[in-house]
Enzyme design. Structure first.
Site, PDB file in Angstrom:
ATOM      1  N   ASP A  98       0.874  -1.164   0.000  1.00  0.00           N
ATOM      2  CA  ASP A  98       0.000   0.000   0.000  1.00  0.00           C
ATOM      3  C   ASP A  98       0.923   1.230   0.000  1.00  0.00           C
ATOM      4  O   ASP A  98       2.138   1.103   0.168  1.00  0.00           O
ATOM      5  CB  ASP A  98      -0.878  -0.039   1.254  1.00  0.00           C
ATOM      6  N   ASP A 153      -0.333   5.118   0.957  1.00  0.00           N
ATOM      7  CA  ASP A 153      -0.679   6.175   1.904  1.00  0.00           C
ATOM      8  C   ASP A 153      -0.701   5.662   3.340  1.00  0.00           C
ATOM      9  O   ASP A 153      -1.378   4.682   3.653  1.00  0.00           O
ATOM     10  CB  ASP A 153      -2.045   6.773   1.552  1.00  0.00           C
TER      11      ASP A 153
END
Length: 230
Positions: free
Chosen positions: A12, A14
């Site tokens: 991922d 953020d």
């Protein structure tokens, strides 16, 4: 919990690689403040990891905002233009990504951000690090990602971009959000979670492994090459 060996890794972005979650909070609060509303941490947990349109719809409904999804996205984009270009890396992210690259471990990016948002966050300071990802999947702009996290779509699409098409159980996911962990598990993958320190520990139980920082991760737990000196 028993950890199974893996061959491929998906990240991922953020709140995991980039310290953008505090910037999202600032941007969203700036918008909802006009209506006397508060963007709470509880609401934030529901939105983290979701696609842009899904996040906007959820927030508008939760706070009963008198605006459309498109209006909310337009306003927050204006905020992002100011906030995102100078975002910082999270502790341990650069070391881990470079370690996998050095040892030729296949890595991919699986972010719910749009490609436009990605470039805002990365191009000014972090382009060289993110160039180490040969495959990138942008959940908010990739037509193949039909549903956002917590659905498994983004991780299945991201894994399919590896030339050797690994099985889900061969992939390890790194996430910070509850929705991301649920998506990885739904995809049949193991997942290492680096949660926000404010998050209640009871919300992290679906993760394969929970650590407070990427600096703590030990690759050898999952059959990956250890850091030098380990």
């Amino acid at each position: 919990m028993e950890f199974k060996p893996v061959t491929h890794v998906l990240f991922d972005m953020d709140g995991l690689i980039l310290n953008t979650e505090k910037l999202y909070t600032i941007a969203f609060q700036n918008v909802v403040s006009r209506f006397g509303k508060e963007y709470t941490f509880e609401l934030k947990l529901k939105l983290m990891g979701t696609q842009a349109h899904e996040a906007a719809q959820t927030l508008i409904e939760a706070l009963n905002l008198p605006m459309t999804v498109e209006e909310f996205i337009t306003e927050t984009k204006e905020q992002f233009q100011i906030l995102f270009p100078d975002t910082d890396l999270m502790p341990g992210a650069k070391r881990l990504i470079e370690h996998f690259h050095k040892h030729k471990i296949p890595i991919g990016l699986a972010t719910s951000s749009s490609e436009e948002s990605y470039h805002l966050k990365v191009d000014k300071h972090h382009a060289s690090l993110f160039s180490l990802f040969p495959h990138k999947t942008f959940g908010s702009s990739d037509p193949d990602v039909k549903r956002g996290k917590p659905h498994p779509d983004i991780f299945l699409v991201a894994a399919s971009k590896f030339p050797d098409r690994p099985k889900p159980e061969q992939c390890l996911v790194f996430e910070d959000a509850i929705n991301g962990v649920k998506a990885a598990r739904a995809a049949g993958m193991q997942v290492v979670m680096v949660p926000d320190p404010q998050m209640d520990k009871s919300l992290t139980t679906e993760a394969t492994l929970v650590i407070s920082s990427l600096e703590e991760f030990q690759p050898q737990l999952f059959g990956l090459p250890p850091f030098d000196g380990n």
